[in-house]
Design a protein around this motif. Structure first.
Motif, short mmCIF file in Angstrom:
data_model
loop_
_atom_site.label_atom_id
_atom_site.label_comp_id
_atom_site.label_asym_id
_atom_site.label_seq_id
_atom_site.Cartn_x
_atom_site.Cartn_y
_atom_site.Cartn_z
N TYR A 218 0.85 -1.20 0.00
CA TYR A 218 0.00 0.00 0.00
C TYR A 218 0.89 1.24 0.00
O TYR A 218 1.49 1.60 1.01
CB TYR A 218 -0.92 -0.01 1.23
N ARG A 219 0.96 1.90 -1.15
CA ARG A 219 1.88 3.03 -1.32
C ARG A 219 1.50 4.24 -0.47
O ARG A 219 2.27 5.18 -0.34
CB ARG A 219 1.95 3.45 -2.79
N LEU A 220 0.28 4.25 0.06
CA LEU A 220 -0.15 5.38 0.88
C LEU A 220 -0.01 5.08 2.37
O LEU A 220 -0.59 5.76 3.21
CB LEU A 220 -1.60 5.76 0.55
N ALA A 221 0.78 4.05 2.69
CA ALA A 221 1.02 3.74 4.11
C ALA A 221 2.39 4.27 4.52
O ALA A 221 3.36 4.21 3.76
CB ALA A 221 0.98 2.23 4.33
N ARG A 309 0.20 15.67 -1.09
CA ARG A 309 -0.64 15.03 -2.11
C ARG A 309 -1.48 16.08 -2.84
O ARG A 309 -1.66 16.01 -4.05
CB ARG A 309 -1.58 14.01 -1.48
N GLN A 310 -1.98 17.07 -2.07
CA GLN A 310 -2.81 18.12 -2.67
C GLN A 310 -2.05 18.91 -3.72
O GLN A 310 -2.60 19.28 -4.75
CB GLN A 310 -3.26 19.11 -1.60
N CYS A 311 -0.79 19.21 -3.40
CA CYS A 311 -0.05 20.10 -4.32
C CYS A 311 0.78 19.31 -5.31
O CYS A 311 1.69 19.83 -5.92
CB CYS A 311 0.79 21.11 -3.56
N ASN A 312 0.44 18.04 -5.51
CA ASN A 312 1.19 17.19 -6.43
C ASN A 312 1.34 17.81 -7.81
O ASN A 312 2.38 17.74 -8.43
CB ASN A 312 0.46 15.85 -6.56
N SER A 313 0.27 18.45 -8.29
CA SER A 313 0.33 18.98 -9.66
C SER A 313 0.49 20.50 -9.68
O SER A 313 0.45 21.10 -10.74
CB SER A 313 -0.95 18.59 -10.39
N ILE A 321 11.30 18.39 -5.84
CA ILE A 321 10.30 18.03 -4.84
C ILE A 321 9.10 17.38 -5.51
O ILE A 321 8.55 16.40 -5.00
CB ILE A 321 9.92 19.29 -4.01
N SER A 322 8.71 17.88 -6.67
CA SER A 322 7.53 17.31 -7.31
C SER A 322 7.76 15.88 -7.76
O SER A 322 6.81 15.14 -7.98
CB SER A 322 7.08 18.18 -8.49
N ARG A 323 9.03 15.49 -7.89
CA ARG A 323 9.30 14.10 -8.28
C ARG A 323 9.35 13.16 -7.08
O ARG A 323 9.49 11.96 -7.22
CB ARG A 323 10.64 14.02 -9.04
N THR A 324 9.27 13.75 -5.89
CA THR A 324 9.40 12.93 -4.67
C THR A 324 8.04 12.44 -4.21
O THR A 324 7.05 13.16 -4.26
CB THR A 324 10.09 13.75 -3.56
N ASN A 325 8.01 11.20 -3.75
CA ASN A 325 6.81 10.58 -3.23
C ASN A 325 6.20 11.46 -2.12
O ASN A 325 6.89 11.83 -1.17
CB ASN A 325 7.25 9.22 -2.66
N PRO A 326 4.91 11.81 -2.20
CA PRO A 326 4.30 12.68 -1.17
C PRO A 326 4.40 12.11 0.25
O PRO A 326 4.49 12.87 1.21
CB PRO A 326 2.83 12.76 -1.59
#
Ligand SMILES: NC(=O)C1=CN([C@@H]2O[C@H](COP(=O)(O)OP(=O)(O)OC[C@H]3O[C@@H](n4cnc5c(N)ncnc54)[C@H](OP(=O)(O)O)[C@@H]3O)[C@@H](O)[C@H]2O)[C@@H](O)CC1
Ligand SMILES: Nc1ncnc2c1ncn2[C@@H]1O[C@H](COP(=O)(O)OP(=O)(O)OP(=O)(O)O)[C@@H](O)[C@H]1O
Ligand SMILES: [Mg+2]
Length: 370
Positions: A218-221, A309-313, A321-326
């Motif tokens: 689970y990538r969001l853990a 996660r919100q500012c991903n885009s 930073i944008s390439r880094t996992n949130p």
């Protein structure tokens, strides 16, 4: 050699003239950091054989923190839920939940047992407290079918809220009651099905270590183990004892083995990995090791990862930073902020510094950053 030892032995080796020249260069070039921060960052680079693994935490904090825009409505800055609070512990879930608010989340919920709920509510009127969890001692006269009904009721109570949350924090002060943990497993499974990120700490790690499938893949853990929790995790997942000679390799393997979940290994330096690389946060914090600092961290990571996660885009994010996992960004920001706040609290309170003092400095440290 120096590279193989811990930070203490590393500092004495820093006395070599080339390293001192490098420190002086850093001191001139890095504005906004204290001298001790810079020396520590340099020490970490030396310890890793020169590779720049120390995260640029201040940049991460700036990049992922949303602006205080008057057009935003309540809830957009984050809705966090802490699952924890039982007969023994009421402080830990409170610390995690109130820290989330102090950092800037809009709403912070706590799901706990009935006895803990009254206490937690009395600590703060800011928290939304749900007395839904049950411990075995409270339902000792209930048969198996009755227990299944209670479990279903707990899950349906939680379901009413779950989709609204940006992140769950599972474990601070949860306790280890088997019936309660079984219900929490179901809550975690439900959250995972709905793609709600989960920060697992404290007794949540006890649960997950024994049922690794709850988070595996689970990538969001995010797992935030302390020394003991990390030891148990390594023993269970890698089947060996912790190897302090291969800290980074071991953390990478552990994360990969659990399907690239993000792990924040707490300690003198916090080490963070999602199985791709290892980053550290070594900013000087406080020499006080009072209980509850890990709880601040878990609540903080939940908020920051939601923001990341919100500012991903968002266009304004820096490219690296944008390439880094949130989830990794959330860990870096949470660790850095806790350490800065702990340093400020210690400046004022010295040996009598408590977790509540650190919480009071979370916002203060933050205004320095914006
Ligand atoms: N106010 C509250 O409500 C709080 C509640 N909390 C909640 O308590 C629950 C259990 O969490 P936990 O962290 O106490 O359990 P665990 O990891 O088994 O550690 C226990 C023992 O391990 C040791 N030890 C620790 N660090 C070590 C080190 N660096 N190196 C070596 N040993 C080390 C040390 O043992 P000792 O030195 O006493 O032998 C320590 O006492 C969990 O739900 C958590 O959220 C806390 O958040 C605090 C605030
Ligand atoms: N030896 C240390 N030196 C400096 N900072 C540390 C040290 N150990 C831990 N920390 C900091 O304290 C924070 C909390 O880590 P700790 O190991 O105390 O967690 P914990 O045991 O889960 O805490 P809690 O009492 O809340 O359960 C970490 O993020 C880290 O930044
Ligand atoms: Mg802890």
């Amino acid at each position: 050699m120096f590279v193989k030892h811990g930070m203490n032995s590393g500092f004495s080796s820093l006395a070599s003239s080339s390293v001192l020249r490098r420190q002086q260069f850093l001191i001139r070039s890095l504005k906004g950091y204290s001298v001790s921060d810079k020396i520590r960052m340099e020490a970490v680079k030396c310890l890793s054989g020169g590779a720049s693994l120390e995260a640029n935490a201040e940049s991460v904090l700036r990049a992922i923190t949303p602006s205080l825009d008057p057009t935003r409505h309540k809830g957009q800055a984050g809705k966090i839920a802490v699952i924890g609070g039982c007969r023994e512990y009421t402080g830990a879930p409170y610390f995690a939940a109130i820290s989330a608010l102090k950092i800037g989340a809009d709403l912070s919920h706590v799901f706990c047992t009935e006895g803990a709920a009254t206490v937690i509510k009395s600590y703060s009127p800011e928290l939304i407290v749900h007395p839904i969890l049950e411990e075995s001692y409270n339902i000792s006269g209930v048969n198996d079918e009755g227990k299944r009904d209670i479990s279903k009721k707990i899950l349906s109570e939680f379901d009413k809220w779950m989709e609204r949350f940006d992140c769950l924090v599972v474990g601070p002060g949860l306790g280890r009651d088997p019936f309660l943990l079984e219900c929490v497993s179901k809550i975690m499974t439900r959250a995972r099905q709905s793609n709600v990120p989960i920060v697992v700490d404290g007794d949540g790690l006890f649960l997950v270590t024994n049922s690794i499938e709850l988070v595996s893949g689970y990538r969001l853990a995010v797992l935030t183990p302390n020394v003991n929790e990390y030891k148990r995790l390594v023993q269970k997942v890698l089947g060996c004892d912790v190897n302090d000679q291969n800290t980074h390799g071991e953390l990478l393997s552990l994360s990969k083995q659990i399907g690239n979940v993000t792990i924040l290994r707490k300690g003198k330096s916090d080490l963070i990995s999602d199985g791709e690389k290892v980053q550290s946060v070594s900013i000087y914090g406080s020499p006080r090791r009072c209980g509850g600092q890990g709880d601040i961290l878990s609540g903080s990571v939940a908020v920051f990862l939601s923001w990341a996660r919100q500012c991903n885009s968002a266009a304004e994010r820096e490219s690296t930073i944008s390439r880094t996992n949130p989830t990794v960004l959330g860990c870096i920001a949470g660790s850095a902020l806790l350490r800065k706040a702990a340093a400020l609290a210690f400046e004022h309170k010295k040996r009598s510094t408590l977790t509540t003092d650190i919480i009071e400095h979370l916002g203060q440290r933050y205004t320095h950053l914006s």
